[in-house]
Design an enzyme around this catalytic site. Structure first.
Site, PDB file in Angstrom:
ATOM      1  N   GLN A 122      15.332  11.894  36.286  1.00 44.69           N
ATOM      2  CA  GLN A 122      16.710  12.117  35.831  1.00 44.69           C
ATOM      3  C   GLN A 122      17.034  13.594  35.613  1.00 44.69           C
ATOM      4  O   GLN A 122      18.190  13.958  35.433  1.00 44.69           O
ATOM      5  CB  GLN A 122      16.974  11.326  34.544  1.00 44.69           C
ATOM      6  CG  GLN A 122      16.994   9.828  34.786  1.00 44.69           C
ATOM      7  CD  GLN A 122      17.157   9.069  33.494  1.00 44.69           C
ATOM      8  OE1 GLN A 122      16.199   8.933  32.729  1.00 44.69           O
ATOM      9  NE2 GLN A 122      18.355   8.597  33.216  1.00 44.69           N
TER      10      GLN A 122
ATOM     11  N   HIS B 113      12.457   0.111  31.412  1.00 43.68           N
ATOM     12  CA  HIS B 113      13.555   0.836  32.068  1.00 43.68           C
ATOM     13  C   HIS B 113      13.052   2.179  32.609  1.00 43.68           C
ATOM     14  O   HIS B 113      13.342   2.548  33.751  1.00 43.68           O
ATOM     15  CB  HIS B 113      14.689   1.040  31.045  1.00 43.68           C
ATOM     16  CG  HIS B 113      15.877   1.782  31.554  1.00 43.68           C
ATOM     17  ND1 HIS B 113      17.119   1.195  31.713  1.00 43.68           N
ATOM     18  CD2 HIS B 113      16.035   3.083  31.930  1.00 43.68           C
ATOM     19  CE1 HIS B 113      17.973   2.101  32.187  1.00 43.68           C
ATOM     20  NE2 HIS B 113      17.343   3.261  32.317  1.00 43.68           N
ATOM     21  N   GLU B 114      12.265   2.902  31.791  1.00 46.30           N
ATOM     22  CA  GLU B 114      11.778   4.224  32.215  1.00 46.30           C
ATOM     23  C   GLU B 114      10.738   4.098  33.332  1.00 46.30           C
ATOM     24  O   GLU B 114      10.766   4.877  34.285  1.00 46.30           O
ATOM     25  CB  GLU B 114      11.202   5.010  31.036  1.00 46.30           C
ATOM     26  CG  GLU B 114      12.204   5.338  29.933  1.00 46.30           C
ATOM     27  CD  GLU B 114      13.530   5.899  30.432  1.00 46.30           C
ATOM     28  OE1 GLU B 114      13.544   6.635  31.439  1.00 46.30           O
ATOM     29  OE2 GLU B 114      14.561   5.577  29.825  1.00 46.30           O
TER      30      GLU B 114
ATOM     31  N   GLY C 294      15.448   7.164  25.994  1.00 47.60           N
ATOM     32  CA  GLY C 294      14.412   7.446  26.976  1.00 47.60           C
ATOM     33  C   GLY C 294      14.954   8.316  28.085  1.00 47.60           C
ATOM     34  O   GLY C 294      16.172   8.345  28.333  1.00 47.60           O
TER      35      GLY C 294
ATOM     36  N   CYS D  44      22.184   3.651  30.718  1.00 53.28           N
ATOM     37  CA  CYS D  44      21.311   4.649  31.342  1.00 53.28           C
ATOM     38  C   CYS D  44      22.060   5.971  31.375  1.00 53.28           C
ATOM     39  O   CYS D  44      23.245   5.996  31.706  1.00 53.28           O
ATOM     40  CB  CYS D  44      20.962   4.197  32.760  1.00 53.28           C
ATOM     41  SG  CYS D  44      19.937   5.370  33.654  1.00 53.28           S
ATOM     42  N   LEU D  45      21.372   7.055  31.036  1.00 50.27           N
ATOM     43  CA  LEU D  45      22.030   8.362  30.999  1.00 50.27           C
ATOM     44  C   LEU D  45      22.523   8.792  32.379  1.00 50.27           C
ATOM     45  O   LEU D  45      23.400   9.643  32.476  1.00 50.27           O
ATOM     46  CB  LEU D  45      21.081   9.424  30.425  1.00 50.27           C
ATOM     47  CG  LEU D  45      20.707   9.248  28.941  1.00 50.27           C
ATOM     48  CD1 LEU D  45      19.653  10.272  28.533  1.00 50.27           C
ATOM     49  CD2 LEU D  45      21.934   9.364  28.045  1.00 50.27           C
TER      50      LEU D  45
ATOM     51  N   HIS E  28      12.385   3.741  36.538  1.00 49.39           N
ATOM     52  CA  HIS E  28      12.854   5.035  37.068  1.00 49.39           C
ATOM     53  C   HIS E  28      11.739   5.739  37.839  1.00 49.39           C
ATOM     54  O   HIS E  28      11.985   6.336  38.885  1.00 49.39           O
ATOM     55  CB  HIS E  28      13.255   5.974  35.915  1.00 49.39           C
ATOM     56  CG  HIS E  28      14.684   5.865  35.498  1.00 49.39           C
ATOM     57  ND1 HIS E  28      15.731   6.089  36.352  1.00 49.39           N
ATOM     58  CD2 HIS E  28      15.256   5.593  34.290  1.00 49.39           C
ATOM     59  CE1 HIS E  28      16.879   5.941  35.696  1.00 49.39           C
ATOM     60  NE2 HIS E  28      16.621   5.638  34.443  1.00 49.39           N
TER      61      HIS E  28
HETATM   62 ZN    ZN Z   1      17.864   5.173  32.887  1.00 51.23          ZN
END
Ligand code: ZN
Length: 190
Positions: A50, A149-150, A45, A107-108, A153
């Site tokens: 991000q 999670h997204e 995701g 998480c990226l 964000h």
């Molecule tokens: Zn993340």
């Protein structure tokens, strides 16, 4: 185009995302770039935050993950994940359902940090797709976790906010180092 992924410490990650009222050419391009960036980074995701845009937009694709199952229901019927993915969520609203379950999460924006996070195991999702059309689904397993999670964000919430206190204490030095590195890089760019 593959976009640069912002790391923890970048102030954009803490902003509340603005609603998207029109699917402009810029938004279409951003969606295409986010899908490409997510694939290149092997993520499940990616939120617009991000890649530097505080907007209510995220993309997801859990089909590459074979060891952690996902479930999908559309209008109360089980549906095939493969034909549903990748999924674009614009202005998503979620209703968590079911018991909390603990599972590892990464998480990226936090390279190499993985930790158990407790979240409701299913979620009801209402959103608009990349064409601005409304749709809804119910997700379970990894997909439910990834959606939550997204959506976090998009509201400026990061997975470290949902860690247990003991874990957060253990990771404190690592998180502070990442934050300092990001801030130093931001200063160089200005
Ligand atoms: Zn993340």
């Amino acid at each position: 185009m593959i976009l640069r992924i912002l790391k923890y410490g970048d102030p954009v990650l803490r902003k509340k995302g603005a609603r998207i009222e029109f699917i402009t050419l810029e938004i279409e391009r951003l969606i295409a770039d986010m899908l490409e960036t997510m694939r290149a980074a092997r993520g499940v995701g990616l939120a617009a935050h991000q890649v530097g845009h505080a907007l209510q937009l995220a993309v997801l694709d859990v089909t590459g993950v074979t060891d952690r199952p996902s479930t999908l229901e559309i209008e109360g019927q089980p549906a095939a994940l493969e034909s549903f993915m990748p999924v674009v969520l614009i202005n998503p609203e979620i209703t968590p359902i079911g018991e909390y379950a603990k599972a590892p999460e990464g998480c990226l924006s936090f390279p190499e940090i993985y930790t158990d996070i407790s979240r409701p195991e299913s979620v009801e999702v209402q959103a608009q797709n990349g064409h601005g059309e409304k749709f809804s689904f119910r997700a379970g397993g990894l997909l439910a976790r990834a959606v939550q999670h997204e959506v976090d964000h998009l509201n400026g919430i990061l997975f470290i906010d949902r860690m247990e206190m003991a874990t957060r204490r253990e990771l404190k030095a690592e998180l502070e180092a990442l934050q300092a590195e990001t801030k130093a890089n931001l200063q160089v760019k200005r």
